[in-house]
Design a protein around this motif. Sequence first.
Motif, PDB file in Angstrom:
ATOM      1  N   LYS A 163      41.130 -33.587  17.700  1.00 22.89           N
ATOM      2  CA  LYS A 163      40.708 -33.364  19.079  1.00 22.89           C
ATOM      3  C   LYS A 163      39.362 -34.015  19.319  1.00 22.89           C
ATOM      4  O   LYS A 163      38.489 -34.014  18.453  1.00 22.89           O
ATOM      5  N   ILE A 164      39.225 -34.595  20.509  1.00 24.93           N
ATOM      6  CA  ILE A 164      37.951 -35.146  20.947  1.00 24.93           C
ATOM      7  C   ILE A 164      37.716 -34.701  22.390  1.00 24.93           C
ATOM      8  O   ILE A 164      38.644 -34.306  23.082  1.00 24.93           O
ATOM      9  N   ALA A 165      36.490 -34.787  22.806  1.00 25.63           N
ATOM     10  CA  ALA A 165      36.166 -34.471  24.202  1.00 25.63           C
ATOM     11  C   ALA A 165      35.753 -35.766  24.886  1.00 25.63           C
ATOM     12  O   ALA A 165      35.022 -36.579  24.305  1.00 25.63           O
ATOM     13  N   ILE A 166      36.253 -35.979  26.094  1.00 26.54           N
ATOM     14  CA  ILE A 166      35.864 -37.156  26.854  1.00 26.54           C
ATOM     15  C   ILE A 166      35.472 -36.730  28.263  1.00 26.54           C
ATOM     16  O   ILE A 166      35.873 -35.673  28.739  1.00 26.54           O
ATOM     17  N   THR A 167      34.719 -37.581  28.897  1.00 27.62           N
ATOM     18  CA  THR A 167      34.317 -37.344  30.280  1.00 27.62           C
ATOM     19  C   THR A 167      34.884 -38.470  31.122  1.00 27.62           C
ATOM     20  O   THR A 167      34.710 -39.641  30.783  1.00 27.62           O
ATOM     21  N   LEU A 168      35.588 -38.109  32.201  1.00 20.67           N
ATOM     22  CA  LEU A 168      36.185 -39.097  33.087  1.00 20.67           C
ATOM     23  C   LEU A 168      35.760 -38.836  34.521  1.00 20.67           C
ATOM     24  O   LEU A 168      35.495 -37.695  34.897  1.00 20.67           O
ATOM     25  N   ASP A 169      35.755 -39.890  35.309  1.00 18.38           N
ATOM     26  CA  ASP A 169      35.519 -39.746  36.743  1.00 18.38           C
ATOM     27  C   ASP A 169      36.642 -38.913  37.350  1.00 18.38           C
ATOM     28  O   ASP A 169      37.787 -38.963  36.884  1.00 18.38           O
ATOM     29  N   GLU A 170      36.321 -38.198  38.413  1.00 20.21           N
ATOM     30  CA  GLU A 170      37.318 -37.348  39.075  1.00 20.21           C
ATOM     31  C   GLU A 170      38.533 -38.137  39.538  1.00 20.21           C
ATOM     32  O   GLU A 170      39.655 -37.636  39.490  1.00 20.21           O
ATOM     33  N   ARG A 171      38.323 -39.376  39.976  1.00 15.30           N
ATOM     34  CA  ARG A 171      39.466 -40.171  40.457  1.00 15.30           C
ATOM     35  C   ARG A 171      40.465 -40.437  39.341  1.00 15.30           C
ATOM     36  O   ARG A 171      41.664 -40.467  39.571  1.00 15.30           O
ATOM     37  N   PHE A 172      39.977 -40.628  38.110  1.00 14.09           N
ATOM     38  CA  PHE A 172      40.893 -40.841  36.987  1.00 14.09           C
ATOM     39  C   PHE A 172      41.634 -39.556  36.650  1.00 14.09           C
ATOM     40  O   PHE A 172      42.834 -39.578  36.352  1.00 14.09           O
ATOM     41  N   GLN A 205      48.641 -36.946  26.389  1.00 14.57           N
ATOM     42  CA  GLN A 205      49.614 -38.009  26.104  1.00 14.57           C
ATOM     43  C   GLN A 205      49.257 -39.275  26.880  1.00 14.57           C
ATOM     44  O   GLN A 205      49.308 -40.377  26.330  1.00 14.57           O
ATOM     45  N   ALA A 206      48.901 -39.126  28.138  1.00 15.73           N
ATOM     46  CA  ALA A 206      48.544 -40.287  28.956  1.00 15.73           C
ATOM     47  C   ALA A 206      47.346 -41.022  28.375  1.00 15.73           C
ATOM     48  O   ALA A 206      47.349 -42.253  28.254  1.00 15.73           O
ATOM     49  N   ILE A 207      46.342 -40.275  28.002  1.00 17.34           N
ATOM     50  CA  ILE A 207      45.124 -40.894  27.450  1.00 17.34           C
ATOM     51  C   ILE A 207      45.410 -41.522  26.096  1.00 17.34           C
ATOM     52  O   ILE A 207      44.962 -42.634  25.796  1.00 17.34           O
ATOM     53  N   GLN A 208      46.206 -40.848  25.262  1.00 16.46           N
ATOM     54  CA  GLN A 208      46.547 -41.403  23.947  1.00 16.46           C
ATOM     55  C   GLN A 208      47.295 -42.722  24.095  1.00 16.46           C
ATOM     56  O   GLN A 208      46.998 -43.698  23.400  1.00 16.46           O
ATOM     57  N   GLU A 209      48.251 -42.783  25.023  1.00 18.33           N
ATOM     58  CA  GLU A 209      48.992 -44.027  25.232  1.00 18.33           C
ATOM     59  C   GLU A 209      48.089 -45.132  25.782  1.00 18.33           C
ATOM     60  O   GLU A 209      48.212 -46.290  25.387  1.00 18.33           O
ATOM     61  N   ALA A 210      47.176 -44.773  26.662  1.00 10.09           N
ATOM     62  CA  ALA A 210      46.259 -45.770  27.228  1.00 10.09           C
ATOM     63  C   ALA A 210      45.359 -46.349  26.137  1.00 10.09           C
ATOM     64  O   ALA A 210      45.157 -47.569  26.064  1.00 10.09           O
ATOM     65  N   VAL A 211      44.831 -45.490  25.287  1.00 10.75           N
ATOM     66  CA  VAL A 211      43.959 -45.954  24.198  1.00 10.75           C
ATOM     67  C   VAL A 211      44.757 -46.819  23.229  1.00 10.75           C
ATOM     68  O   VAL A 211      44.295 -47.886  22.799  1.00 10.75           O
ATOM     69  N   SER A 212      45.964 -46.379  22.899  1.00  6.28           N
ATOM     70  CA  SER A 212      46.806 -47.140  21.977  1.00  6.28           C
ATOM     71  C   SER A 212      47.098 -48.540  22.513  1.00  6.28           C
ATOM     72  O   SER A 212      46.987 -49.542  21.788  1.00  6.28           O
ATOM     73  N   GLU A 213      47.473 -48.617  23.795  1.00  6.86           N
ATOM     74  CA  GLU A 213      47.768 -49.917  24.406  1.00  6.86           C
ATOM     75  C   GLU A 213      46.532 -50.817  24.433  1.00  6.86           C
ATOM     76  O   GLU A 213      46.629 -52.015  24.165  1.00  6.86           O
ATOM     77  N   LYS A 214      45.385 -50.254  24.740  1.00  7.15           N
ATOM     78  CA  LYS A 214      44.150 -51.041  24.789  1.00  7.15           C
ATOM     79  C   LYS A 214      43.793 -51.574  23.407  1.00  7.15           C
ATOM     80  O   LYS A 214      43.429 -52.749  23.261  1.00  7.15           O
ATOM     81  N   LEU A 215      43.897 -50.739  22.387  1.00  4.52           N
ATOM     82  CA  LEU A 215      43.583 -51.190  21.033  1.00  4.52           C
ATOM     83  C   LEU A 215      44.536 -52.289  20.574  1.00  4.52           C
ATOM     84  O   LEU A 215      44.116 -53.265  19.948  1.00  4.52           O
ATOM     85  N   LEU A 216      45.814 -52.152  20.898  1.00  5.72           N
ATOM     86  CA  LEU A 216      46.790 -53.189  20.555  1.00  5.72           C
ATOM     87  C   LEU A 216      46.463 -54.498  21.263  1.00  5.72           C
ATOM     88  O   LEU A 216      46.510 -55.578  20.665  1.00  5.72           O
ATOM     89  N   ARG A 217      46.100 -54.418  22.538  1.00  2.00           N
ATOM     90  CA  ARG A 217      45.736 -55.611  23.308  1.00  2.00           C
ATOM     91  C   ARG A 217      44.503 -56.288  22.697  1.00  2.00           C
ATOM     92  O   ARG A 217      44.444 -57.516  22.595  1.00  2.00           O
ATOM     93  N   LEU A 218      43.535 -55.498  22.262  1.00  2.00           N
ATOM     94  CA  LEU A 218      42.338 -56.069  21.641  1.00  2.00           C
ATOM     95  C   LEU A 218      42.678 -56.772  20.327  1.00  2.00           C
ATOM     96  O   LEU A 218      42.133 -57.835  20.032  1.00  2.00           O
ATOM     97  N   LYS A 219      43.578 -56.183  19.547  1.00  2.00           N
ATOM     98  CA  LYS A 219      43.992 -56.818  18.293  1.00  2.00           C
ATOM     99  C   LYS A 219      44.671 -58.151  18.565  1.00  2.00           C
ATOM    100  O   LYS A 219      44.421 -59.141  17.880  1.00  2.00           O
ATOM    101  N   LYS A 220      45.553 -58.189  19.559  1.00  2.00           N
ATOM    102  CA  LYS A 220      46.252 -59.433  19.890  1.00  2.00           C
ATOM    103  C   LYS A 220      45.272 -60.489  20.376  1.00  2.00           C
ATOM    104  O   LYS A 220      45.397 -61.667  20.040  1.00  2.00           O
TER     105      LYS A 220
END
Length: 80
Positions: free
Chosen positions: A5-14, A32-47
Amino acid sequence: MSKEKIAITLDERFISELDRLVGENVFQSRSQAIQEAVSEKLLRLKKTRLAEESTKLEPKIERAISEEGLIEDAKQWPEY
């Protein structure tokens, strides 16, 4: 895979957008939404990094390295 578990801070719009997607059953939860977003971003950075590193290769040198030893190996292959 273990999870932590981690804690994050997001803007209200997100948060509103996440809640809307969860409400529409696009995701089961905010997590789940945040986990998928982070996973996709990390994969994109690797590519992106792989593509950047690939541009540094010298085609003639890479071909010579890849073909190194093939002639000797080919001589040992049986005739068909």
